[in-house]
Design an enzyme around this catalytic site. Sequence first.
Site, PDB file in Angstrom:
ATOM      1  N   GLU A  42       0.860  -1.191   0.000  1.00  8.59           N
ATOM      2  CA  GLU A  42       0.000   0.000   0.000  1.00  8.59           C
ATOM      3  C   GLU A  42       0.895   1.240   0.000  1.00  8.59           C
ATOM      4  O   GLU A  42       1.721   1.422   0.900  1.00  8.59           O
ATOM      5  CB  GLU A  42      -0.898   0.031   1.246  1.00  8.59           C
ATOM      6  CG  GLU A  42      -1.851   1.229   1.229  1.00  8.59           C
ATOM      7  CD  GLU A  42      -2.521   1.514   2.563  1.00  8.59           C
ATOM      8  OE1 GLU A  42      -2.168   0.871   3.593  1.00  8.59           O
ATOM      9  OE2 GLU A  42      -3.380   2.408   2.596  1.00  8.59           O
ATOM     10  N   GLU A  67       4.875   4.899   3.677  1.00  8.30           N
ATOM     11  CA  GLU A  67       4.442   6.281   3.929  1.00  8.30           C
ATOM     12  C   GLU A  67       5.673   7.176   4.000  1.00  8.30           C
ATOM     13  O   GLU A  67       6.654   6.833   4.645  1.00  8.30           O
ATOM     14  CB  GLU A  67       3.636   6.342   5.246  1.00  8.30           C
ATOM     15  CG  GLU A  67       3.261   7.737   5.716  1.00  8.30           C
ATOM     16  CD  GLU A  67       2.504   8.566   4.676  1.00  8.30           C
ATOM     17  OE1 GLU A  67       1.505   8.099   4.118  1.00  8.30           O
ATOM     18  OE2 GLU A  67       2.949   9.698   4.414  1.00  8.30           O
ATOM     19  N   ASP A 117      -2.727  11.737  -2.721  1.00 12.78           N
ATOM     20  CA  ASP A 117      -2.779  13.204  -2.842  1.00 12.78           C
ATOM     21  C   ASP A 117      -3.055  13.573  -4.301  1.00 12.78           C
ATOM     22  O   ASP A 117      -2.355  13.094  -5.203  1.00 12.78           O
ATOM     23  CB  ASP A 117      -1.433  13.811  -2.415  1.00 12.78           C
ATOM     24  CG  ASP A 117      -1.157  13.595  -0.930  1.00 12.78           C
ATOM     25  OD1 ASP A 117      -2.127  13.663  -0.145  1.00 12.78           O
ATOM     26  OD2 ASP A 117       0.005  13.343  -0.564  1.00 12.78           O
ATOM     27  N   LYS A 121      -2.487  21.055  -9.166  1.00 14.73           N
ATOM     28  CA  LYS A 121      -1.815  21.918 -10.151  1.00 14.73           C
ATOM     29  C   LYS A 121      -1.010  21.067 -11.133  1.00 14.73           C
ATOM     30  O   LYS A 121      -0.268  20.178 -10.718  1.00 14.73           O
ATOM     31  CB  LYS A 121      -0.881  22.903  -9.441  1.00 14.73           C
ATOM     32  CG  LYS A 121      -1.666  23.888  -8.595  1.00 14.73           C
ATOM     33  CD  LYS A 121      -0.848  25.079  -8.197  1.00 14.73           C
ATOM     34  CE  LYS A 121      -1.763  26.089  -7.528  1.00 14.73           C
ATOM     35  NZ  LYS A 121      -1.255  26.586  -6.270  1.00 14.73           N
ATOM     36  N   ASP A 153     -11.669   9.856  -3.822  1.00 14.89           N
ATOM     37  CA  ASP A 153     -12.902  10.666  -3.791  1.00 14.89           C
ATOM     38  C   ASP A 153     -12.814  11.738  -4.873  1.00 14.89           C
ATOM     39  O   ASP A 153     -13.761  12.485  -5.072  1.00 14.89           O
ATOM     40  CB  ASP A 153     -12.994  11.390  -2.440  1.00 14.89           C
ATOM     41  CG  ASP A 153     -11.816  12.331  -2.260  1.00 14.89           C
ATOM     42  OD1 ASP A 153     -10.663  11.856  -2.354  1.00 14.89           O
ATOM     43  OD2 ASP A 153     -12.010  13.554  -2.082  1.00 14.89           O
ATOM     44  N   THR A 190     -10.283   2.942   4.496  1.00 11.19           N
ATOM     45  CA  THR A 190      -9.150   3.709   5.024  1.00 11.19           C
ATOM     46  C   THR A 190      -9.720   4.826   5.920  1.00 11.19           C
ATOM     47  O   THR A 190     -10.919   5.061   5.944  1.00 11.19           O
ATOM     48  CB  THR A 190      -8.340   4.350   3.883  1.00 11.19           C
ATOM     49  OG1 THR A 190      -9.050   5.470   3.369  1.00 11.19           O
ATOM     50  CG2 THR A 190      -8.062   3.366   2.758  1.00 11.19           C
ATOM     51  N   GLU A 191      -8.825   5.551   6.591  1.00 10.92           N
ATOM     52  CA  GLU A 191      -9.280   6.682   7.424  1.00 10.92           C
ATOM     53  C   GLU A 191     -10.008   7.724   6.567  1.00 10.92           C
ATOM     54  O   GLU A 191     -11.081   8.204   6.934  1.00 10.92           O
ATOM     55  CB  GLU A 191      -8.094   7.378   8.107  1.00 10.92           C
ATOM     56  CG  GLU A 191      -7.424   6.604   9.226  1.00 10.92           C
ATOM     57  CD  GLU A 191      -6.236   5.791   8.728  1.00 10.92           C
ATOM     58  OE1 GLU A 191      -6.090   5.596   7.500  1.00 10.92           O
ATOM     59  OE2 GLU A 191      -5.455   5.330   9.580  1.00 10.92           O
ATOM     60  N   TYR A 192      -9.395   8.077   5.438  1.00  6.29           N
ATOM     61  CA  TYR A 192     -10.023   9.077   4.557  1.00  6.29           C
ATOM     62  C   TYR A 192     -11.363   8.568   4.040  1.00  6.29           C
ATOM     63  O   TYR A 192     -12.349   9.294   4.004  1.00  6.29           O
ATOM     64  CB  TYR A 192      -9.101   9.397   3.368  1.00  6.29           C
ATOM     65  CG  TYR A 192      -8.129  10.516   3.635  1.00  6.29           C
ATOM     66  CD1 TYR A 192      -7.154  10.396   4.615  1.00  6.29           C
ATOM     67  CD2 TYR A 192      -8.177  11.699   2.903  1.00  6.29           C
ATOM     68  CE1 TYR A 192      -6.246  11.411   4.864  1.00  6.29           C
ATOM     69  CE2 TYR A 192      -7.271  12.725   3.146  1.00  6.29           C
ATOM     70  CZ  TYR A 192      -6.309  12.574   4.122  1.00  6.29           C
ATOM     71  OH  TYR A 192      -5.418  13.587   4.358  1.00  6.29           O
ATOM     72  N   GLU A 193     -11.379   7.311   3.668  1.00  7.66           N
ATOM     73  CA  GLU A 193     -12.602   6.739   3.093  1.00  7.66           C
ATOM     74  C   GLU A 193     -13.761   6.808   4.085  1.00  7.66           C
ATOM     75  O   GLU A 193     -14.889   7.141   3.709  1.00  7.66           O
ATOM     76  CB  GLU A 193     -12.300   5.276   2.723  1.00  7.66           C
ATOM     77  CG  GLU A 193     -13.351   4.626   1.859  1.00  7.66           C
ATOM     78  CD  GLU A 193     -12.843   3.287   1.309  1.00  7.66           C
ATOM     79  OE1 GLU A 193     -11.732   2.840   1.671  1.00  7.66           O
ATOM     80  OE2 GLU A 193     -13.577   2.691   0.507  1.00  7.66           O
TER      81      GLU A 193
HETATM   82  C1  LIG Z   1      -4.426  11.855   1.337  1.00  5.37           C
HETATM   83  S1  LIG Z   1      -3.421  10.819   2.295  1.00  5.37           S
HETATM   84  C2  LIG Z   1      -4.368   9.296   2.342  1.00  5.37           C
HETATM   85  C3  LIG Z   1      -3.954   8.393   3.474  1.00  5.37           C
HETATM   86  C4  LIG Z   1      -4.593   6.984   3.481  1.00  5.37           C
HETATM   87  N1  LIG Z   1      -4.217   6.244   2.283  1.00  5.37           N
HETATM   88  C5  LIG Z   1      -6.082   7.056   3.603  1.00  5.37           C
HETATM   89  O1  LIG Z   1      -6.778   6.749   2.619  1.00  5.37           O
HETATM   90  O2  LIG Z   1      -6.580   7.362   4.704  1.00  5.37           O
HETATM   91  C6  LIG Z   1      -2.108  10.428   1.162  1.00  5.37           C
HETATM   92  C7  LIG Z   1      -0.857   9.920   1.838  1.00  5.37           C
HETATM   93  O3  LIG Z   1       0.085   9.523   0.841  1.00  5.37           O
HETATM   94  C8  LIG Z   1       1.388   9.893   1.274  1.00  5.37           C
HETATM   95  N2  LIG Z   1       2.257   9.994   0.088  1.00  5.37           N
HETATM   96  C9  LIG Z   1       2.149  10.881  -0.929  1.00  5.37           C
HETATM   97  N3  LIG Z   1       3.131  10.709  -1.828  1.00  5.37           N
HETATM   98  C10 LIG Z   1       3.891   9.676  -1.371  1.00  5.37           C
HETATM   99  C11 LIG Z   1       5.057   9.031  -1.846  1.00  5.37           C
HETATM  100  N4  LIG Z   1       5.665   9.438  -2.973  1.00  5.37           N
HETATM  101  N5  LIG Z   1       5.567   8.012  -1.139  1.00  5.37           N
HETATM  102  C12 LIG Z   1       4.977   7.603   0.010  1.00  5.37           C
HETATM  103  N6  LIG Z   1       3.878   8.186   0.533  1.00  5.37           N
HETATM  104  C13 LIG Z   1       3.328   9.206  -0.145  1.00  5.37           C
HETATM  105  C14 LIG Z   1       1.162  11.232   1.960  1.00  5.37           C
HETATM  106  O4  LIG Z   1       2.229  11.560   2.830  1.00  5.37           O
HETATM  107  C15 LIG Z   1      -0.159  10.982   2.683  1.00  5.37           C
HETATM  108  O5  LIG Z   1       0.034  10.477   3.975  1.00  5.37           O
END
Ligand SMILES: C[S@@+](CC[C@H](N)C(=O)[O-])C[C@H]1O[C@@H](n2cnc3c(N)ncnc32)[C@H](O)[C@@H]1O
Length: 210
Positions: A42, A67, A117, A121, A153, A190-193
């Site tokens: 993941e 992460e 994320d 942009k 989302d 997931t938490e966000y979901e």
């Molecule tokens: C919007 S959060 C979603 C977290 C989790 N997947 C959830 O659905 O609850 C996106 C996560 O991806 C991580 N992330 C973004 N780019 C990354 C990368 N290149 N390598 C590892 N983690 C990354 C960010 O630090 C962030 O914690």
Amino acid sequence: MRMRRIKWAVDYLDQALCLVRKPEKYKGKWKQQLGCEKLHVEIGCGKGNYSLNMSKLYPQEGFIAVEKNESAAGITAKKYDEDNEKGKLSFIHGDAENIDEWFAEKEVDVIHLNFSDPWPKNRYAKRRLSSAKFLDSYKNILAKDGEIQMKTDNAKLFAFSLIEFQKAGFLMKEVDLDYRSEPHPEDVMTEYEEKFVANHQPIYRCVWIR
Ligand SMILES: C[S@@+](CC[C@H](N)C(=O)[O-])C[C@H]1O[C@@H](n2cnc3c(N)ncnc32)[C@H](O)[C@@H]1O
């Protein structure tokens, strides 16, 4: 969205037991290391609930959460260390840009991209975890019939990703524009979901085969 720095979480990383400090050491040996035949990775696990709960739901399968943010990583690491019911679960604190250094060719069976994320942009499009360079690396480490499961989302990120997957030569297996309108007990939230579902926002999901 930038997460604020959480000192205790960052400090915790030094002592975290679940953390694999030199993931390149296990390149090609993850299944042996975790004692599994099916390996999930993941990418961008945030606070880590998805891989933790999936490892409990599928105790025979191996899960590696990745992460890059150090505060999120510290929270995840502490959670994994303290959970005695977790399955075959490991954790890498690092940037997925380096994923080719951690996994051998065809080593991974499923890659999960959960609520990545969106980087709205255009000048940051290359940072999207479903952009061409990342997809090339995923193709390299995925097993022959390996797949990528993506949930988001964000309609714009979803549309962008559908095109990127197709351009990279992946084959679409499933697509859903309101995934949680039906029960899916086989796939934890997931938490966000959980937040988006509580707000009645649709969850977009697609599955692609290498
Ligand atoms: C919007 S959060 C979603 C977290 C989790 N997947 C959830 O659905 O609850 C996106 C996560 O991806 C991580 N992330 C973004 N780019 C990354 C990368 N290149 N390598 C590892 N983690 C990354 C960010 O630090 C962030 O914690």
